[in-house]
Design a protein around this motif. Structure first.
Motif, PDB file in Angstrom:
ATOM      1  N   LEU A 251     -12.887  -1.732  -5.264  1.00  0.00           N
ATOM      2  CA  LEU A 251     -14.174  -2.741  -4.934  1.00  0.00           C
ATOM      3  C   LEU A 251     -15.483  -1.719  -5.145  1.00  0.00           C
ATOM      4  O   LEU A 251     -15.503  -0.740  -4.239  1.00  0.00           O
ATOM      5  CB  LEU A 251     -13.732  -3.386  -3.848  1.00  0.00           C
ATOM      6  N   GLY A 252     -16.357  -2.216  -5.773  1.00  0.00           N
ATOM      7  CA  GLY A 252     -17.803  -1.537  -5.767  1.00  0.00           C
ATOM      8  C   GLY A 252     -18.642  -2.589  -5.255  1.00  0.00           C
ATOM      9  O   GLY A 252     -18.736  -3.572  -5.876  1.00  0.00           O
ATOM     10  N   ILE A 253     -19.600  -1.725  -4.548  1.00  0.00           N
ATOM     11  CA  ILE A 253     -20.548  -2.616  -3.830  1.00  0.00           C
ATOM     12  C   ILE A 253     -21.780  -1.737  -4.154  1.00  0.00           C
ATOM     13  O   ILE A 253     -22.229  -0.546  -3.818  1.00  0.00           O
ATOM     14  CB  ILE A 253     -20.659  -2.782  -2.301  1.00  0.00           C
TER      15      ILE A 253
ATOM     16  N   ASP B 162      -5.483  -7.070  -1.925  1.00  0.00           N
ATOM     17  CA  ASP B 162      -5.170  -6.337  -3.032  1.00  0.00           C
ATOM     18  C   ASP B 162      -5.929  -5.082  -3.429  1.00  0.00           C
ATOM     19  O   ASP B 162      -5.471  -4.256  -4.205  1.00  0.00           O
ATOM     20  CB  ASP B 162      -5.107  -7.243  -4.363  1.00  0.00           C
ATOM     21  N   VAL B 163      -6.845  -4.809  -2.578  1.00  0.00           N
ATOM     22  CA  VAL B 163      -8.274  -3.730  -2.803  1.00  0.00           C
ATOM     23  C   VAL B 163      -7.284  -2.599  -2.237  1.00  0.00           C
ATOM     24  O   VAL B 163      -6.738  -2.587  -1.186  1.00  0.00           O
ATOM     25  CB  VAL B 163      -9.346  -3.991  -2.198  1.00  0.00           C
ATOM     26  N   ASP B 164      -7.439  -1.570  -3.267  1.00  0.00           N
ATOM     27  CA  ASP B 164      -6.833  -0.098  -2.579  1.00  0.00           C
ATOM     28  C   ASP B 164      -8.009   0.732  -2.091  1.00  0.00           C
ATOM     29  O   ASP B 164      -7.628   1.753  -1.252  1.00  0.00           O
ATOM     30  CB  ASP B 164      -6.357   0.525  -3.771  1.00  0.00           C
ATOM     31  N   ALA B 165      -9.104   0.657  -2.585  1.00  0.00           N
ATOM     32  CA  ALA B 165     -10.147   1.762  -2.086  1.00  0.00           C
ATOM     33  C   ALA B 165     -11.574   0.808  -2.210  1.00  0.00           C
ATOM     34  O   ALA B 165     -11.923   0.172  -3.284  1.00  0.00           O
ATOM     35  CB  ALA B 165     -10.226   2.936  -2.714  1.00  0.00           C
ATOM     36  N   ILE B 166     -12.593   1.183  -1.507  1.00  0.00           N
ATOM     37  CA  ILE B 166     -14.025   0.620  -1.551  1.00  0.00           C
ATOM     38  C   ILE B 166     -14.798   1.850  -1.890  1.00  0.00           C
ATOM     39  O   ILE B 166     -14.874   3.048  -1.467  1.00  0.00           O
ATOM     40  CB  ILE B 166     -14.167  -0.122  -0.244  1.00  0.00           C
ATOM     41  N   ALA B 167     -15.709   1.378  -2.959  1.00  0.00           N
ATOM     42  CA  ALA B 167     -16.909   2.593  -3.052  1.00  0.00           C
ATOM     43  C   ALA B 167     -18.320   1.702  -3.045  1.00  0.00           C
ATOM     44  O   ALA B 167     -18.425   0.663  -3.001  1.00  0.00           O
ATOM     45  CB  ALA B 167     -16.760   3.109  -4.671  1.00  0.00           C
ATOM     46  N   VAL B 168     -19.061   2.390  -2.260  1.00  0.00           N
ATOM     47  CA  VAL B 168     -20.500   1.769  -2.162  1.00  0.00           C
ATOM     48  C   VAL B 168     -21.594   2.795  -2.582  1.00  0.00           C
ATOM     49  O   VAL B 168     -21.395   3.920  -2.426  1.00  0.00           O
ATOM     50  CB  VAL B 168     -20.658   1.400  -0.741  1.00  0.00           C
ATOM     51  N   THR B 169     -22.697   2.289  -2.929  1.00  0.00           N
ATOM     52  CA  THR B 169     -23.654   3.235  -3.143  1.00  0.00           C
ATOM     53  C   THR B 169     -24.380   3.523  -1.983  1.00  0.00           C
ATOM     54  O   THR B 169     -24.969   2.936  -1.221  1.00  0.00           O
ATOM     55  CB  THR B 169     -25.110   2.256  -3.797  1.00  0.00           C
ATOM     56  N   ALA B 170     -24.310   5.064  -1.819  1.00  0.00           N
ATOM     57  CA  ALA B 170     -24.894   5.477  -0.557  1.00  0.00           C
ATOM     58  C   ALA B 170     -26.445   5.890  -0.768  1.00  0.00           C
ATOM     59  O   ALA B 170     -27.077   6.057  -0.084  1.00  0.00           O
ATOM     60  CB  ALA B 170     -24.046   6.729  -0.022  1.00  0.00           C
TER      61      ALA B 170
ATOM     62  N   ALA C  21     -11.752  -3.322   8.407  1.00  0.00           N
ATOM     63  CA  ALA C  21     -10.959  -4.600   8.325  1.00  0.00           C
ATOM     64  C   ALA C  21      -9.700  -4.719   7.579  1.00  0.00           C
ATOM     65  O   ALA C  21      -8.791  -5.088   8.021  1.00  0.00           O
ATOM     66  CB  ALA C  21     -11.840  -5.883   7.869  1.00  0.00           C
ATOM     67  N   LEU C  22     -10.069  -3.856   6.287  1.00  0.00           N
ATOM     68  CA  LEU C  22      -8.770  -3.697   5.559  1.00  0.00           C
ATOM     69  C   LEU C  22      -7.834  -2.400   5.894  1.00  0.00           C
ATOM     70  O   LEU C  22      -6.661  -2.535   5.143  1.00  0.00           O
ATOM     71  CB  LEU C  22      -9.154  -3.835   4.058  1.00  0.00           C
ATOM     72  N   GLY C  23      -8.349  -1.504   6.472  1.00  0.00           N
ATOM     73  CA  GLY C  23      -7.835  -0.275   6.467  1.00  0.00           C
ATOM     74  C   GLY C  23      -7.612   0.706   5.288  1.00  0.00           C
ATOM     75  O   GLY C  23      -6.740   1.116   4.855  1.00  0.00           O
ATOM     76  N   LYS C  24      -8.737   0.446   4.412  1.00  0.00           N
ATOM     77  CA  LYS C  24      -8.825   1.038   2.955  1.00  0.00           C
ATOM     78  C   LYS C  24      -9.874   2.078   3.053  1.00  0.00           C
ATOM     79  O   LYS C  24     -10.950   1.895   3.831  1.00  0.00           O
ATOM     80  CB  LYS C  24      -8.756  -0.043   1.832  1.00  0.00           C
ATOM     81  N   PRO C  25      -9.596   3.294   2.361  1.00  0.00           N
ATOM     82  CA  PRO C  25     -10.722   4.377   2.354  1.00  0.00           C
ATOM     83  C   PRO C  25     -11.781   3.841   1.697  1.00  0.00           C
ATOM     84  O   PRO C  25     -11.817   3.022   0.813  1.00  0.00           O
ATOM     85  CB  PRO C  25      -9.980   5.417   1.438  1.00  0.00           C
ATOM     86  N   LEU C  26     -12.907   4.543   2.027  1.00  0.00           N
ATOM     87  CA  LEU C  26     -14.212   4.317   1.828  1.00  0.00           C
ATOM     88  C   LEU C  26     -15.036   5.486   1.141  1.00  0.00           C
ATOM     89  O   LEU C  26     -14.822   6.361   1.596  1.00  0.00           O
ATOM     90  CB  LEU C  26     -14.974   3.610   3.121  1.00  0.00           C
ATOM     91  N   TYR C  27     -15.448   5.290  -0.031  1.00  0.00           N
ATOM     92  CA  TYR C  27     -16.214   6.362  -0.906  1.00  0.00           C
ATOM     93  C   TYR C  27     -17.571   5.833  -0.865  1.00  0.00           C
ATOM     94  O   TYR C  27     -18.026   4.819  -1.533  1.00  0.00           O
ATOM     95  CB  TYR C  27     -15.692   6.638  -2.102  1.00  0.00           C
ATOM     96  N   GLY C  28     -18.788   6.666  -0.123  1.00  0.00           N
ATOM     97  CA  GLY C  28     -20.096   6.500  -0.527  1.00  0.00           C
ATOM     98  C   GLY C  28     -20.561   7.206  -1.764  1.00  0.00           C
ATOM     99  O   GLY C  28     -20.418   8.595  -1.904  1.00  0.00           O
ATOM    100  N   VAL C  29     -20.932   6.443  -2.925  1.00  0.00           N
ATOM    101  CA  VAL C  29     -21.242   7.204  -4.018  1.00  0.00           C
ATOM    102  C   VAL C  29     -22.568   7.213  -4.733  1.00  0.00           C
ATOM    103  O   VAL C  29     -23.333   6.556  -3.987  1.00  0.00           O
ATOM    104  CB  VAL C  29     -20.225   6.820  -5.094  1.00  0.00           C
ATOM    105  N   ASN C  30     -23.042   8.100  -5.540  1.00  0.00           N
ATOM    106  CA  ASN C  30     -24.587   8.326  -6.103  1.00  0.00           C
ATOM    107  C   ASN C  30     -24.582   7.252  -7.047  1.00  0.00           C
ATOM    108  O   ASN C  30     -23.937   7.065  -8.128  1.00  0.00           O
ATOM    109  CB  ASN C  30     -24.687   9.716  -6.962  1.00  0.00           C
TER     110      ASN C  30
ATOM    111  N   ALA D  49     -19.759  -3.296 -10.779  1.00  0.00           N
ATOM    112  CA  ALA D  49     -18.696  -2.595 -11.379  1.00  0.00           C
ATOM    113  C   ALA D  49     -19.031  -1.150 -11.751  1.00  0.00           C
ATOM    114  O   ALA D  49     -17.944  -0.333 -11.743  1.00  0.00           O
ATOM    115  CB  ALA D  49     -18.638  -3.502 -12.677  1.00  0.00           C
ATOM    116  N   MET D  50     -20.217  -0.719 -11.778  1.00  0.00           N
ATOM    117  CA  MET D  50     -20.395   0.792 -12.155  1.00  0.00           C
ATOM    118  C   MET D  50     -20.108   1.561 -11.034  1.00  0.00           C
ATOM    119  O   MET D  50     -19.946   2.581 -11.141  1.00  0.00           O
ATOM    120  CB  MET D  50     -21.996   0.921 -12.548  1.00  0.00           C
ATOM    121  N   ILE D  51     -20.174   0.987  -9.755  1.00  0.00           N
ATOM    122  CA  ILE D  51     -19.953   1.791  -8.595  1.00  0.00           C
ATOM    123  C   ILE D  51     -18.399   1.798  -8.306  1.00  0.00           C
ATOM    124  O   ILE D  51     -17.858   2.746  -8.075  1.00  0.00           O
ATOM    125  CB  ILE D  51     -20.648   1.032  -7.383  1.00  0.00           C
ATOM    126  N   ALA D  52     -17.843   0.726  -8.600  1.00  0.00           N
ATOM    127  CA  ALA D  52     -16.424   0.761  -8.667  1.00  0.00           C
ATOM    128  C   ALA D  52     -15.765   1.620  -9.739  1.00  0.00           C
ATOM    129  O   ALA D  52     -14.634   2.436  -9.636  1.00  0.00           O
ATOM    130  CB  ALA D  52     -15.874  -0.898  -8.952  1.00  0.00           C
TER     131      ALA D  52
END
Ligand code: KG4
Ligand code: ZN
Length: 351
Positions: free
Chosen positions: A11-13, A78-86, A107-116, A317-320
């Motif tokens: 999931l990308g935000i 269904d989401v395995d990991a989350i990425a977000v624009t940091a 909430a989901l207990g899934k890993p989070l990645y702050g990305v460029n 989608a680009m962040i995902a």
């Protein structure tokens, strides 16, 4: 039959500027790309107002997330990991996306990645034409940025070759549009006016292309001199009682921007011996910039890759897609403690 394990669902935000984007991706396969833009709310100000953008993100984030899940026909479970624009981006706007992503991660207990964000623009191309054969040179042009990057390995190595020293290319389009009486956002209006004009009827300066500038600012851009040159030209015409030929001014301005952007990006490919260029950002929608880039890349034997417009402008989608690359490379998650970074350097792909 060989069983192929399904790639993780990412999931990308994205909330770095005025687009609230939520995307869902598996590997380099695009499943959903929901975007809500607050551009209409900025029209009367002639540019993005950070507070207005932050408020709009707050209102749009949950409905946009719901829309993305519906489009992809998946649920949050269904989401395995989350990425977000940091970062980089507007501080208040980034905070909305990062807070939402942290809440989902807990909430989901899934890993989070702050990305460029900038590297995300390059990753988006993989959703269009499949995995990139690195290294690539990326020309990113939007209302917020104008950069030439070299990406050696999308998940962990990007280098900033050059950037604008003043206005972003899109900002220059917006400001010049206002000068000649066209509406915000200026890019599409200038392009339309330019179709009726003669680009060679006026010569506007190409910033940072003199021999001296090329030694110090080889891959950098400057558009403030161009904007001033247009303003002076219009003032002189008005003072002399001539009517301003809007199509000609638009075409000549657009040509100056297209010329300098494509010239420097192709030069970077040549000098770095890179055979692939990625063109992205809202300004990459400009037909003259696209045509001239295609022409000059073909002459130089460079493969030009450009995603469809909805993947070129800011989106989730680009962040995902970048998140998927980062997960595939086995990089550690960012955890929950990281802060947004408005000026996150491009060398830092994951925070
Ligand atoms: O990437 P983008 O949608 O948003 C951000 O900057 O975040 O880019 C918006 C910018 C605006 O400055 C707009 O004037 C410019 O992209 N733009 C264009 C065109 N369409 C949008 N510039 C030139 N030609 C276009 N056709
Ligand atoms: Zn962007």
């Amino acid at each position: 039959m060989e069983l192929v394990a399904e790639q993780p669902l990412i999931l990308g935000i994205e909330t770095s500027c005025d687009e609230t984007g939520v995307g869902l991706v598996r590997g380099t396969t695009l499943l959903a790309n929901a975007v809500a833009s607050s551009v209409d709310e900025h029209v009367r100000f002639g540019g993005v107002v950070p507070e207005v953008a932050s408020r709009a993100h707050l209102e749009a984030i949950v409905p946009t997330l719901d829309r993305a899940l519906t489009d992809a026909q998946v649920t949050l479970d269904d989401v395995d990991a989350i990425a977000v624009t940091a970062g980089p981006g507007l501080a208040g706007a980034l905070m909305v996306g990062v807070s939402a992503a942290k809440a989902l991660s807990i909430a989901l207990g899934k890993p989070l990645y702050g990305v460029n964000h900038l590297v995300g623009h390059v990753a988006a191309e993989q959703l269009e034409n499949g995995p990139l054969t690195e290294p690539v040179v990326a020309l990113l042009v939007s209302g917020g940025h104008t950069e030439i990057l070299q990406v050696t390995e999308i998940a962990n190595a990007a280098e900033l070759l050059g950037q604008t020293l003043d206005d972003a290319a899109g900002e220059a389009f917006d400001k010049v549009a206002r000068l000649i009486g066209l509406k915000y956002p200026g890019g599409p209006h200038i392009q339309r006016a330019a179709e009726e004009g003669d680009a060679s009827s006026i010569w506007f300066p190409r910033g940072l292309t003199s021999q001296r500038d090329m030694s110090r600012h080889r891959y950098d851009f400057s558009f403030s001199g161009l904007k001033t040159a247009v303003a002076r030209w219009v003032e002189t015409a008005e003072r002399e009682g001539r009517s301003v030929p809007v199509p000609d001014v638009a075409a000549a301005f657009q040509e100056a921007v297209a010329d300098v952007l494509t010239r420097k990006a192709v030069l970077a490919c040549r000098e770095r011996d890179v055979r692939t260029m990625v063109l992205a950002g809202g300004v990459a929608a400009n037909s003259r910039i696209r045509d001239l880039t295609r022409e000059r890349c073909a002459e130089a034997g460079i493969e030009l890759r450009q995603p469809r417009l909805s993947l070129c402008t800011d989106n989730g989608a680009m962040i995902a897609a970048l998140g998927a690359a980062v997960v595939e490379h086995g990089l550690p998650p960012s955890g929950l403690e990281f802060a947004t970074d408005s000026s996150l350097p491009v060398t830092q792909v994951v925070i």
